[in-house]
Design an enzyme around this catalytic site. Structure first.
Site, PDB file in Angstrom:
ATOM      1  N   GLU A  45       6.946   2.324   5.328  1.00 38.40           N
ATOM      2  CA  GLU A  45       5.669   2.815   5.867  1.00 38.40           C
ATOM      3  C   GLU A  45       4.595   1.726   5.730  1.00 38.40           C
ATOM      4  OE1 GLU A  45       4.248   6.536   4.228  1.00 38.40           O
ATOM      5  OE2 GLU A  45       2.319   6.344   5.261  1.00 38.40           O
ATOM      6  N   TYR A  53      11.123   8.600  -6.523  1.00 42.00           N
ATOM      7  CA  TYR A  53      11.781   7.341  -6.138  1.00 42.00           C
ATOM      8  C   TYR A  53      12.042   7.324  -4.632  1.00 42.00           C
ATOM      9  CZ  TYR A  53      12.330   7.216 -11.148  1.00 42.00           C
ATOM     10  OH  TYR A  53      12.068   7.236 -12.488  1.00 42.00           O
TER      11      TYR A  53
END
Ligand SMILES: Cc1cc2nc3c(=O)[nH]c(=O)nc-3n(C[C@H](O)[C@H](O)[C@H](O)COP(=O)(O)OP(=O)(O)OC[C@H]3O[C@@H](n4cnc5c(N)ncnc54)[C@H](O)[C@@H]3O)c2cc1C
Length: 384
Positions: free
Chosen positions: A247, A238
């Protein structure tokens, strides 16, 4: 005073952009060819970026950051596209946009003092090690294991394609702490360079991002204190997915900026280069290519900015993040490919930047979760 150019940004972001732009133009772009040729950029760049405050924009003030939101990462990523080296962007970006935020989000105070503070100053460099030789997209399928032995974890396994892999000071390593529970048995553990049993197996040779180091790593009975666990045991999957959100967004931002740069370079070329007595940009076929490219780039930018707005306002945007990751990253490859075509034979020559943008962008629909994986996410969120 800098002008406010886009609705998403405030004055403070534009000031941040101005100092980044100067740094990129003066200290990065002129040396990009040399670093690409050498296959690495100087370590000093991390320190310099830290000194100038570039890693700290979206990092907490307590540890030396500015305490701003994701828009600081956005500006940093956009300006790095002008460094003329995807490898430089990747090396600095992985540290600033991926490794540091993971420590900021899940580290305890002691870990933040040890890794985040010097990381923001560019003195300790981070890497995120998830992918393995036998598994990438299937994060739950990793096989590197960390077995508890008293106050230590003993880590065995290997990691593949790790950015900053050969040069990092600390690695956030995804390990199985419970082999029976699939993705629910993944944890993130901090491993420092120099820990006995840890080694860089090889530095990998690659199509693009040539100035960044990408490595395969080996863990052979690597012992680290249990205090090196980042976040919670067996919650690593997670945590990794949480990190993927930013990202992927930052990758979309970088791709839009790279596509725009490629477009601008090619516009200039198409106005100057003549064939059959006229600038090649005026042939209808090329004019239409420019019209298409600008439309795609603008669409990618608008989707990305809209998603950033949702993100910084704490609204659900998992679907939109996956959409921008696919659309922006694939647009950049498509645009760079078209720009090479418009350059004709020169587009195939190493001295022209468009080929490097194509090579550097080609990783974007693969890294950080492939386009196919993003489409699976979108499909699942649609209830299919
Ligand atoms: C230059 C570079 C830098 C990188 N940096 C890092 C880093 O710093 N840290 C890190 O951990 N990793 C890093 N990676 C790894 C990168 O994240 C993986 O390559 C990527 O996630 C894909 O994994 P894979 O290569 O194992 O491909 P695979 O998972 O083997 O996939 C192969 C193909 O199958 C498709 N596929 C897989 N599963 C599905 C599915 N369920 N449905 C549809 N299609 C599917 C994929 O889309 C792909 O086309 C880097 C890679 C490169 C090339």
């Amino acid at each position: 005073m800098a002008m406010k150019k886009e609705w998403l940004f405030e004055e403070e972001h534009e000031m941040f952009r101005d100092s980044l732009r100067r740094w990129v133009a003066e200290e990065l772009a002129p040396f990009a060819d040399e670093w690409e040729e050498q296959g690495e950029f100087p370590m000093e760049l991390y320190r310099r970026a830290g000194e100038l405050g570039f890693f700290g924009g979206a990092m907490p003030e307590t540890y030396g950051g500015v305490g701003g939101d994701f828009r600081y990462h956005t500006v940093f990523s956009e300006e790095l596209a002008h460094s003329r080296s995807g490898g430089v962007s990747a090396g600095l970006g992985l540290h600033g946009f991926v490794a540091l935020p993971a420590v900021a989000a899940f580290g305890n105070d002691e870990q933040k003092r040890r890794f985040l503070e010097p990381g923001i100053r560019g003195e300790k460099i981070g890497a995120l090690a998830v992918t393995e030789p036998d598994t990438g997209s299937d994060v739950g399928g990793i096989r590197t294991k960390a077995v508890r032995d008293g106050d230590e974890y003993v880590i065995n396994g290997s990691k593949m394609f790790i950015t900053n892999g050969a040069r990092a000071d600390f690695y956030i390593v995804a390990c199985k702490t419970d082999l029976e529970r699939g993705y629910k048995g993944v944890s993130q553990i901090l491993v420092e360079k120099g820990t006995p049993g840890f080694s860089v197996s090889r530095k990998l040779d690659k199509l693009g991002w040539r100035a960044s180091d990408t490595a395969e790593l080996a863990f052979d009975d690597v012992r680290v204190p249990v205090g090196n666990l980042l976040g919670e045991e067996n919650r690593g999957f997670y945590q990794i997915m949480h990190g993927f959100q930013t990202e992927r967004l930052v990758m979309a931002v970088g791709s839009v900026a790279a596509a725009q740069r490629c477009f601008d370079i090619t516009m200039k070329y198409a106005k100057e280069r003549k064939a059959f007595g006229r600038p090649i940009g005026t042939f209808q076929v090329n004019r239409h290519k420019f019209a298409d490219m600008l439309t795609w780039i603008e669409a990618a930018r608008r989707l990305t900015y809209h998603t950033i707005w949702l993100f910084i306002n704490g609204l659900d945007c998992a679907k939109e993040i996956a959409m921008c990751k696919v659309y922006a990253c694939e647009t950049a490859v498509k645009v760079a490919d078209m720009c090479i075509q418009i350059h004709g034979g020169y587009g195939y020559m190493m001295e022209y930047e468009v080929q490097r943008i194509w090579r550097d962008q080609r990783i974007q629909p693969i890294g950080g979760g492939t386009s196919e994986v993003q489409k699976e996410i979108i499909g699942r969120l649609l209830g299919l």
